[in-house]
Design a protein around this motif. Structure first.
Motif, PDB file in Angstrom:
ATOM      1  N   CYS A  27       0.826  -1.209   0.000  1.00  0.00           N
ATOM      2  CA  CYS A  27       0.000   0.000   0.000  1.00  0.00           C
ATOM      3  C   CYS A  27       0.860   1.258   0.000  1.00  0.00           C
TER       4      CYS A  27
ATOM      5  N   PRO B 297       2.235   3.843  -4.415  1.00  0.00           N
ATOM      6  CA  PRO B 297       2.254   5.275  -4.755  1.00  0.00           C
ATOM      7  C   PRO B 297       3.636   5.912  -4.625  1.00  0.00           C
TER       8      PRO B 297
ATOM      9  N   GLN C 241       5.515   5.282  -7.800  1.00  0.00           N
ATOM     10  CA  GLN C 241       5.039   6.154  -8.875  1.00  0.00           C
ATOM     11  C   GLN C 241       5.586   7.569  -8.713  1.00  0.00           C
TER      12      GLN C 241
ATOM     13  N   TYR D 151      -1.712   6.941 -12.193  1.00  0.00           N
ATOM     14  CA  TYR D 151      -1.902   7.033 -10.746  1.00  0.00           C
ATOM     15  C   TYR D 151      -3.125   6.228 -10.299  1.00  0.00           C
ATOM     16  N   SER D 152      -4.177   6.240 -11.086  1.00  0.00           N
ATOM     17  CA  SER D 152      -5.369   5.448 -10.745  1.00  0.00           C
ATOM     18  C   SER D 152      -5.057   3.958 -10.826  1.00  0.00           C
TER      19      SER D 152
ATOM     20  N   PHE E 119      -3.182   3.072  -7.848  1.00  0.00           N
ATOM     21  CA  PHE E 119      -4.042   3.113  -6.665  1.00  0.00           C
ATOM     22  C   PHE E 119      -4.820   1.816  -6.486  1.00  0.00           C
TER      23      PHE E 119
ATOM     24  N   SER F 237      -2.983  -0.150  -4.165  1.00  0.00           N
ATOM     25  CA  SER F 237      -3.147   0.371  -2.805  1.00  0.00           C
ATOM     26  C   SER F 237      -4.473  -0.095  -2.207  1.00  0.00           C
ATOM     27  N   ILE F 238      -5.534  -0.103  -3.010  1.00  0.00           N
ATOM     28  CA  ILE F 238      -6.831  -0.589  -2.533  1.00  0.00           C
ATOM     29  C   ILE F 238      -6.724  -2.052  -2.135  1.00  0.00           C
TER      30      ILE F 238
ATOM     31  N   TYR G  96     -13.259   1.391 -14.455  1.00  0.00           N
ATOM     32  CA  TYR G  96     -12.447   1.527 -13.249  1.00  0.00           C
ATOM     33  C   TYR G  96     -13.188   1.069 -11.999  1.00  0.00           C
TER      34      TYR G  96
END
Length: 494
Positions: free
Chosen positions: A159, A163, A166, A297-298, A301, A304-305, A354
């Motif tokens: 997690c 990011p 990135q 970035y999405s 993410f 991360s989710i 998404y």
């Protein structure tokens, strides 16, 4: 809480105290070991374009790293058995740091295979296996919970690293990012410093030595007993035969007699099948999102989710596994977790856009966390804490083949069909099959264990009855002999 299993460590694990800093160190070490190869996928698209390689070729970077991490298990086991966990983890942290710094100067994909894959993977092997082993030395009653907390390091670090990677790439490029990550991996040395050795000289051992013999038997069982019925009775209550000759020499370093252990073989076969489809879905999650037109970035993410859900799932699974309803049959819980992963992957291609991928990341994070929390706890339940170090080494070196081939096969499917959905279908079917296999074979194993336990108890009862019958018989026999030897009245008168 269920009654704790007995231990064959020669002392009672403290189940706390310095064990909690050890769990924190294992949390860091396991976090880097499992999360780092996945977090590197953030750089794959750019490295692929830089070196002009295919999806399958770039997937080999993570695959070689994971496979070397698993293949290095026996080497790590031997070193841990000889030197302990602390020096092995510290040396592993240094190897990882050197590997990433060297990779930052790489000029070909082959150099990344060698630096990141082989050298970095071996460093991660020196981090992973000692961290798993030392938890079993500090915990017994709370071991599933401790394992769950330590295994939560993987999603927490994933997690964070996704990011961060990135951001590092946007600021320094992939070369500068690799150089910085090399310095970050030196924190594994800090984690290793927390692994204070424990043994018969520990306070808990000294307390046990002061106990009366009867009390020791009640609290800890026979010190030579394995930590579970499955470890104690793999073949009708008989101990595995000691290997002779060359095998005996090898057995001094690593316990190869585990290949005669029924539960260990079931676990090994099921896990080899599972690992063909275990890592590919997460390795290709971010590239899949970018393939659908989602921004970088999405896409990052999504990892991360997945990691956030995974972070909650691992300690939660450890707490559930420690209940009196689940722990006696924890192998069933593990089988369900593997099958649940397969169902998630089979449904992934149905997700459109998404939002659909976010839902998949949530369910996949839960499934992935369940498997990872139980992966080594179930192995320790089968073979016991004393043989666990050798068991991990043997399992990981055999599992390195599917770990190595899984992501490249997935990448080859993407190259062949130009779509990711077929890769997810294959991985889902493989994991569902592995879960079904484990459930059926564990049911068979539990039934045999119960049968063998009943036979053993019956044999003990028969022996006790035989002893009880022999004692009065001998007394009667003695009385009759005394009667026969006593002279009669007629003889006395004569």
């Amino acid at each position: 809480m269920p009654p704790p299993p007995t231990t064959n460590l020669g002392y009672i694990p403290p189940d706390g105290g310095w064990g909690w800093p050890v769990v924190f160190g294992a949390f860091m070490s396991i976090g880097f070991s499992y999360a780092f190869p996945k977090a590197l996928t953030i750089y794959f698209k750019e490295i692929q374009e830089f070196f002009s390689v295919s999806y399958s070729e770039i997937a080999w970077v993570s695959s070689i790293m994971l496979a070397t991490m698993y293949a290095g298990g026996p080497v790590s086991s031997i070193l841990v058995n000889k030197y302990g966990s602390r020096p092995v983890v510290i040396s592993g942290g240094v190897m990882c740091a050197v590997a990433m710094v060297a990779a930052s100067f790489g000029t070909s994909i082959i150099q990344l295979y060698i630096c990141v894959g082989i050298i970095g993977g071996m460093g991660l092997a020196f981090n992973l296996q000692p961290s798993l082993t030392i938890i079993g030395k500090y915990f017994l009653k709370k071991r599933p919970m401790a394992n769950g907390l330590a295994m939560a390091g993987s999603p927490v670090f994933l997690c964070t690293l996704a990011p961060v990677n990135q951001l590092l790439f946007d600021t320094f490029g992939w070369r500068g990012s690799f150089f910085i990550l090399g310095g970050l991996l030196l924190n594994c040395c800090v984690a290793g410093a927390l692994f204070r050795p424990i043994g018969v000289t520990s306070k808990s051992a000294q307390k046990q030595d002061k106990k009366p013999i009867g009390e020791e038997k009640v609290n800890n069982g026979a010190s030579s007993e394995p930590s579970s019925p499955q470890a104690a009775n793999p073949f009708s209550g008989r101990e595995p035969a000691k290997p002779a000759g060359c095998c005996q020499k090898v057995n001094k370093f690593i316990d190869i007699s585990l290949f005669k252990h029924r539960g260990f073989l079931i676990y090994l076969i099921g896990n080899v099948l599972m690992f063909f489809g275990f890592f590919a879905p997460i390795v290709f999650l971010a590239p899949y999102a970018k393939h659908l037109g989602i921004d970088e970035y999405s896409a990052a993410f999504l990892l991360s989710i997945l990691a956030i859900v995974d972070m909650i799932a691992r300690p939660g699974t450890g707490m559930v596994a420690n209940t009196r309803w689940i722990r006696p049959k924890i192998q069933y819980f593990f089988s369900f977790s593997v099958a649940y992963n397969g169902v998630c992957h089979l449904l992934c291609p149905l997700a459109s856009g998404y939002l659909g991928l976010v839902m998949y990341a949530v369910f996949f994070g839960l499934a992935f966390g369940m498997v990872c929390a139980l992966l080594f706890e179930t192995l320790m339940d089968l073979v016991g804490a004393q043989r666990f170090s050798s068991a991990v080494g043997l399992v990981t070196i055999i599992e390195c083949c599917p770990v190595l081939l899984g992501p490249p096969i997935g990448g080859a499917l993407v190259d062949a069909f130009g779509d990711y959905k077929y890769m997810y279908y294959v991985c889902g079917a493989v994991m569902l099959l592995a879960g079904i296999f484990l459930f059926i074979m564990n049911y068979y194993n539990y039934r045999l264990l119960e049968k063998e336990e009943k036979e053993r108890e019956k044999k003990e009862e028969d022996e006790e009855e035989k002893v009880e019958l022999e004692i009065p018989g001998s007394e009667v026999c003695c009385e009759s002999e005394e009667t026969n030897e006593k002279p009669t009245t007629a003889e006395q008168e004569a």
